[in-house]
Write an enzyme that holds these catalytic residues in place. Structure first.
Site, PDB file in Angstrom:
ATOM      1  N   LYS A 118      16.622  -5.880  55.149  1.00 15.35           N
ATOM      2  CA  LYS A 118      15.808  -6.307  54.004  1.00 15.35           C
ATOM      3  C   LYS A 118      15.262  -5.037  53.366  1.00 15.35           C
ATOM      4  O   LYS A 118      14.381  -4.376  53.921  1.00 15.35           O
ATOM      5  CB  LYS A 118      14.676  -7.221  54.457  1.00 15.35           C
ATOM      6  CG  LYS A 118      13.869  -7.774  53.299  1.00 15.35           C
ATOM      7  CD  LYS A 118      12.927  -8.867  53.783  1.00 15.35           C
ATOM      8  CE  LYS A 118      12.189  -9.523  52.635  1.00 15.35           C
ATOM      9  NZ  LYS A 118      11.358  -8.617  51.867  1.00 15.35           N
ATOM     10  N   LYS A 299      21.355 -14.811  56.673  1.00 18.74           N
ATOM     11  CA  LYS A 299      21.820 -15.836  55.731  1.00 18.74           C
ATOM     12  C   LYS A 299      22.916 -16.662  56.394  1.00 18.74           C
ATOM     13  O   LYS A 299      23.728 -16.110  57.148  1.00 18.74           O
ATOM     14  CB  LYS A 299      22.416 -15.167  54.478  1.00 18.74           C
ATOM     15  CG  LYS A 299      21.417 -14.305  53.727  1.00 18.74           C
ATOM     16  CD  LYS A 299      22.067 -13.476  52.627  1.00 18.74           C
ATOM     17  CE  LYS A 299      20.998 -12.621  51.932  1.00 18.74           C
ATOM     18  NZ  LYS A 299      21.523 -11.634  51.002  1.00 18.74           N
TER      19      LYS A 299
HETATM   20  S1  IVH Z   1      18.584 -12.326  49.426  1.00 20.41           S
HETATM   21  C1  IVH Z   1      18.197 -16.208  47.594  1.00 20.41           C
HETATM   22  N1  IVH Z   1      18.995 -10.087  50.683  1.00 20.41           N
HETATM   23  O1  IVH Z   1      13.546  -9.697  49.574  1.00 20.41           O
HETATM   24  C2  IVH Z   1      18.119 -15.045  48.472  1.00 20.41           C
HETATM   25  N2  IVH Z   1      16.971 -10.334  49.500  1.00 20.41           N
HETATM   26  O2  IVH Z   1      11.295 -11.459  50.102  1.00 20.41           O
HETATM   27  C3  IVH Z   1      17.069 -14.095  48.078  1.00 20.41           C
HETATM   28  N3  IVH Z   1      15.513  -8.382  49.613  1.00 20.41           N
HETATM   29  O3  IVH Z   1      13.432 -11.155  46.443  1.00 20.41           O
HETATM   30  C4  IVH Z   1      17.418 -12.703  48.173  1.00 20.41           C
HETATM   31  N4  IVH Z   1      16.824  -7.138  50.828  1.00 20.41           N
HETATM   32  O4  IVH Z   1      13.939  -8.640  46.592  1.00 20.41           O
HETATM   33  C5  IVH Z   1      18.154 -10.783  49.909  1.00 20.41           C
HETATM   34  N5  IVH Z   1      19.503  -8.142  51.842  1.00 20.41           N
HETATM   35  C6  IVH Z   1      18.675  -8.840  51.064  1.00 20.41           C
HETATM   36  C7  IVH Z   1      17.437  -8.324  50.646  1.00 20.41           C
HETATM   37  C8  IVH Z   1      16.606  -9.119  49.868  1.00 20.41           C
HETATM   38  C9  IVH Z   1      15.675  -7.192  50.190  1.00 20.41           C
HETATM   39  C10 IVH Z   1      14.312  -8.782  48.858  1.00 20.41           C
HETATM   40  C11 IVH Z   1      14.607  -9.416  47.537  1.00 20.41           C
HETATM   41  C12 IVH Z   1      13.944 -10.738  47.635  1.00 20.41           C
HETATM   42  C13 IVH Z   1      12.883 -10.498  48.645  1.00 20.41           C
HETATM   43  C14 IVH Z   1      12.380 -11.739  49.293  1.00 20.41           C
END
Ligand code: IVH
Length: 718
Positions: A118, A299
């Site tokens: 993340k 995911k």
């Molecule tokens: S997926 C629908 N993948 O985390 C799925 N988000 O707290 C949403 N983020 O808004 C995003 N790394 O800014 C996804 N590998 C990653 C991520 C990620 C950072 C952030 C992104 C999101 C936030 C949510």
């Protein structure tokens, strides 16, 4: 601020908590500096959730739990599909509960997860039309974001033209790597701006800033690929059916940066246990990453599972963020202490209001040097962002300037050495006592006598203090002219201890040049650099004869370091002469002096160039630098040792292991990268082993390594 978050006891406290969270969230998503660090925010939201669970009829409409997070900001470009947030889990149990609820929604156990870091930056959507980057939009409130297309061209990893002329939207995170952040703050303060408190704030501020007199680079990592209304229907259909992992492969094929090229690439896992194992791996690698991560995103990988799970208004149900403990907290800077080190360097240290970061209470943090304090405009009483990752010394990042009350005080720099009152040499960034290494003689001699330097048994700190206080030793060379009577005159020093110490000093005289150099404490050179200098020049005479150009022939010494090493060796000349006169060895066993005919200036190696350094390090048999070990089982290999050594290597300390590697023709290093050829992983090896595994670097047990270097094992250290 890291104020403890109390449980919410009544409706007014609940309303206040919601207001605080909304404000902090708005600051976060608009790139302002939040008065609350991430950890406090997460705990506040958990307290709000707990209250709402018990009072479902009193939930406020703007609660951060019930809507798209960061909803305080309205943008002007609608997102075609909402940019959602993620729910969080904080423990293996929390994660297992999430997989169970996911299985209930999907109707069966999910058998393929994707697991990725993340990234701690700012979410953006990059719209490509027929392969051209047309628009860059922030997440905003999730339904509409701000057009930040002016930043196109300043974000590395986000190409202006894709490798194929497709119409797609790439979603991902814009962040600053540690190096980009440092550069950004340098440039910003040089233009009279306030430094950013942390990389995320820096990327948020930079991304939204228009018409700045300067640009600073940022980095993009894609984590989503989706069709746009204008996308060719056939492609749109295919994209919608791709597993997430495959869509990341497509994203990289299109030329967009993903985590695939990092030490923490996205992977897939079949079970919750496998996911948790990968979570542990990524967590272990976190401190060494060149960019910030604040968790791991898990995911459901398959499109069908994602569809079956569906999404809420705030977050998808098919993905979750496994949050890692915060590495940054805001606390107050109470005082600055000025400590003199063993080489006479006067280093400022921050005294902080104690703050717990990742389980450790932090009271002190490094402040680097006076210029850095000035550049960051730090003041006593400031709220400061403190960063602590892994075992690295905590550091103060920057003041949170908007929390200033006006009562902050200027940091007073010392005018004379705080230890001995001598004048201070302020000629370099790191200030130094004019008395040099004699200022803190006890520290400098204790270091010289230490196990990895001259290894003088019986000469611990207490004994050194005695010798210095009795006036028997005023520098390193005096140790070697101590007489039996002088030692016997000391308290608690009987005949046997005296004889043992004299014998130990006699043995120390025979240590190799590398250890003598290290004991001298030449600034900018530690154990490994001392070994490289000694192996390169073979004798102290050759070391002393080297000018800056010749010094740059040593692996890892560039244009900046070379002149200061040469100058310091000149300063040490009288001491070195006295060590020679006392009979201290000044040669490196097994090394041959450089061929003067080959010393025709630097070979074009630029300062800090890892590639060139690596290439130079591999020159061995038959090279112009004939003094490198000719071949050897580790010739040309960079080797990292981690964990506890066992078997034949059990008694070797880290320094001795590094010496062994270099005797066998290799180059020792403390960090694992793609260039590492071998990692020797002993018992209890953690993050370095994990990093080696994820990079596909060869691993060896201590026994396997001992067999590999058997011919060099027996060689004495001195
Ligand atoms: S997926 C629908 N993948 O985390 C799925 N988000 O707290 C949403 N983020 O808004 C995003 N790394 O800014 C996804 N590998 C990653 C991520 C990620 C950072 C952030 C992104 C999101 C936030 C949510």
């Amino acid at each position: 601020m890291t104020t403890p978050v109390a449980a919410i006891v009544d409706a007014p406290a609940y309303a206040q908590a919601v207001e605080d969270a909304v404000k902090a969230s708005a600051a976060y998503y608009t790139g302002g500096t939040s008065p609350m660090d991430d950890d406090t925010y997460d705990r506040l939201v958990r307290a709000i959730t707990a209250w709402e669970d018990g009072h479902p009829d009193q939930v406020l409409p703007d609660s951060p739990t019930g809507k798209v997070a960061g909803g305080a900001v309205e943008g002007d470009v609608p997102h075609t599909v909402a940019m959602l947030s993620l729910d969080n889990v904080f423990s293996p149990d929390g994660f297992t509960a999430w997989t169970a609820s996911l299985a209930r929604r999907v109707g069966h156990e999910v058998e393929r997860f994707s697991v990725e870091p993340k990234l701690d930056g700012l979410a953006v959507a990059a719209r490509y039309t027929r392969g051209r980057l047309e628009r860059l939009i922030t997440r905003g409130d999730g339904t509409a974001g701000e057009d930040v297309s002016h930043a196109i061209g300043t974000v590395e990893g986000l190409p202006e033209v894709l490798t194929e002329p497709v119409t797609v939207e790439v979603r991902g995170e814009v962040l600053m790597t540690t190096a980009q952040f440092e550069h950004a703050n340098e440039v910003r303060t040089a233009h009279g701006g306030q430094p950013f408190a942390n990389p995320r704030g820096a990327s948020a501020g930079t991304l939204r800033a228009r018409e700045r007199a300067y640009t600073v680079p940022m980095t993009f990592f894609g984590y989503g690929l989706l069709p746009l209304p204008d996308t060719d229907p056939e492609l749109a259909g295919r994209l919608r059916e791709l597993p997430h992992s495959a869509s990341m492969v497509r994203t990289a094929e299109l030329g967009v940066n993903t985590t695939a090229g990092t030490a923490v690439p996205g992977t897939t896992a079949g079970t919750a246990e496998q996911v948790l194992a990968r979570v542990r791996e990524i967590a272990a690698l976190r401190a060494a990453l060149p960019f910030g991560i604040d968790g791991i995103v898990v995911k459901a990988d398959l499109a069908a599972d994602q569809r079956a799970a569906g999404s809420g208004s705030r977050a998808p149900r098919w993905a979750v963020a496994y949050k890692l403990p915060a590495v940054e907290k805001i606390t107050r800077l109470l005082e600055v202490e000025w400590n003199v080190g063993r080489t006479g360097v006067i280093a400022p240290r921050a005294v902080l209001e104690p703050v717990v970061i990742d389980g450790a209470t932090i009271t002190y943090a490094t402040l680097h040097n006076p210029a850095d304090i000035t550049r960051r405009d730090l003041r006593l009483g400031d709220h400061v962002m403190v960063h602590r990752a892994g075992d690295v010394i905590p550091r103060v990042e920057a003041p949170v300037a908007h929390l200033r009350t006006g009562a902050e005080r200027r940091i007073v720099f010392p005018e004379v050495c705080p230890r001995c009152g001598s004048a201070i040499d302020t000629g370099e960034q790191r200030w130094r006592c004019g008395n040099g290494r004699n200022c803190h003689l006890v520290a400098s001699l204790s270091y010289a006598a230490g196990r990895d330097q001259l290894d003088v048994e019986g000469l611990g700190r207490t004994r050194v203090v005695q010798l210095v206080e009795a006036g028997l030793v005023t520098d390193l060379a005096d140790l070697f002219t101590l007489t039996r009577d002088q030692l016997l005159s000391l308290d608690r020093m009987g005949g046997t201890s005296t004889d043992n110490l004299l014998a130990a000093l006699g043995t120390a005289k025979g240590r190799p040049l590398s250890r003598v150099l290290c004991a001298l404490g030449v600034r900018g050179t530690g154990r490994s650099m001392s070994r490289r200098i000694a192996r390169h020049f073979a004798t102290m005479d050759h070391v002393r004869a080297a000018d800056s150009t010749a010094m740059q022939q040593v692996d890892g010494i560039g244009t900046e370091k070379a002149p200061s090493i040469v100058a310091e060796l000149a300063e040490l000349a009288p001491l070195i002469d006295r060590l020679v006169a006392a009979g201290v060895n000044m040669t490196e066993p097994g090394a041959t002096p450089p061929d003067p005919a080959a010393a025709d200036g630097p070979t074009g190696a630029s300062e800090g160039s890892q590639d060139m350094q690596g290439a130079k390090g591999t020159q061995s048999a038959g090279s112009a630098e004939g003094q490198e070990p000719a071949g050897g089982p580790l010739a040309g290999m960079t080797v990292v040792v981690t964990g506890a050594m066992t078997g034949a290597l059990e008694r070797l300390g880290r320094n001795e292991m590094n010496e062994l590697i270099e005797r066998a023709g290799g180059r020792s290093s403390s960090s694992v990268s793609k260039k590492t050829a071998l990692v020797v992983a002993g018992e209890g090896a953690g993050s370095k082993r994990a990093r080696a595994e994820s990079l596909g670097v060869r691993l060896a047990t201590p026994d396997e390594f001992a067999a590999l270097v058997a011919d060099h094992l027996g060689q004495p250290v001195s």
